[in-house]
Design an enzyme around this catalytic site. Sequence first.
Site, mmCIF file in Angstrom:
data_model
loop_
_atom_site.group_PDB
_atom_site.id
_atom_site.type_symbol
_atom_site.label_atom_id
_atom_site.label_comp_id
_atom_site.label_asym_id
_atom_site.label_seq_id
_atom_site.Cartn_x
_atom_site.Cartn_y
_atom_site.Cartn_z
ATOM 1 N N ASP A 1 76.026 32.705 -5.309
ATOM 2 C CA ASP A 1 76.832 32.416 -6.296
ATOM 3 C C ASP A 1 76.064 31.805 -7.465
ATOM 4 O OD1 ASP A 1 76.191 29.679 -5.511
ATOM 5 O OD2 ASP A 1 77.842 29.513 -4.016
ATOM 6 N N SER A 2 76.662 30.977 -8.232
ATOM 7 C CA SER A 2 76.040 30.418 -9.722
ATOM 8 C C SER A 2 74.498 29.722 -8.960
ATOM 9 C CB SER A 2 76.876 29.483 -10.364
ATOM 10 O OG SER A 2 77.564 28.428 -9.419
ATOM 11 N N PHE A 3 74.461 28.841 -7.993
ATOM 12 C CA PHE A 3 73.457 28.296 -7.540
ATOM 13 C C PHE A 3 72.400 29.019 -7.689
ATOM 14 C CE2 PHE A 3 74.930 24.045 -5.401
ATOM 15 C CZ PHE A 3 75.750 23.883 -6.287
ATOM 16 N N GLY B 1 71.268 30.606 -11.083
ATOM 17 C CA GLY B 1 70.733 29.692 -12.031
ATOM 18 C C GLY B 1 71.480 29.443 -13.387
ATOM 19 N N HIS C 1 75.778 21.832 -12.341
ATOM 20 C CA HIS C 1 75.020 22.782 -11.583
ATOM 21 C C HIS C 1 73.542 22.477 -11.461
ATOM 22 C CE1 HIS C 1 78.614 25.315 -11.755
ATOM 23 N NE2 HIS C 1 77.878 26.151 -10.880
#
Length: 360
Positions: free
Chosen positions: A150-152, A155, A336
Amino acid sequence: MKPHALIGLLAGMLLSSSLYAADSTKPLPLHIGGRVLVESPANQPVSYTYSWPAVYFETAFKGQSLTLKFDDDQNIFRLIVDDKAPVVINKPGKVDYPVESLAPGKHRVRLEKLTETQSTSGRFLGFYTDPSAKPLALPKRKRQIEFIGDSFTVGYGNTSPSRECTDEELFKTTNSQMAFGPLTAKAFDADYQINASSGFGIVRNYNGTSPDKSLLSLYPYTLNNPDQLYHNKHWKPQVIVIGLGTNDFSTALNDNERWKTREALHADYVANYVKFVKQLHSNNARAQFILMNSDQSNGEIAEQVGKVVAQLKGGGLHQVEQIVFKGLDYSGCHWHPSANDDQLLANLLITHLQQKKGIW
């Protein structure tokens, strides 16, 4: 001769000269990293269409002329020539991009996509040089690592100086090549794919959005649409790193969602995650699976990923393990992981893989 006729004649001469110059160049062979749709229409140059994060292209040649051809007004790239400082190319559009002041000799060139584009795609039309240049051998890496997440994994906003970001700031500060996946792969001189999309999960997306989609429904395709299934007989990663669960569990269930209890969500997540890994294993029998997750959500993510690993091992798939990471500063956009966090995660993975025997 009338002035406007002379202007027209000169314009025609310049256009003819430009076309002649364009025709006098030749395309260089290239190496592709990531999921790319390669098209060769009749009497047209080859084109390379992409939408997943962190796609890259490489070439090598002996000469002193290099032009990159783009058809992409959506993405930000960085160009690296002979390991020199990267040059950022921001939304180039449909353009020929010449590399200036290139000395005669051997050159290695790498073009990397930095940004995330979930609903659009871009096209690269290749590296071009003059007819006298000589193509050199392209990279033939034996190691391959795939990162799914996912977003992790993307980046998301990892280079932002602040946790508060506008949409434009988020776009500009997302650098997928500085995420932990590419950093890890480059440490092993491995080719890599980053098949990840912000906000998506195994069965549930962030806060229940887009309930008809999940990362698992996006994964089979070459681009961010269902037109082309991805197939590449040469893509056989020895390591597959998956990081999915943050979006499934980071928010409370809404009344209109299909799971009425947290326990029902847990069961659906575990069952679909197990099925997904088994499908990946059927195509990559030798691959080592690493299921990564944070210690966020009061340990809920880690607990459910642990159940996935236990079920897989109980079913006979032993080359699977869980890594729980902690201690991040989460100073990127919208809390994040930052670029510093990405380096910490990469170091964690690099150390872990260095200790594994026989995975390559």
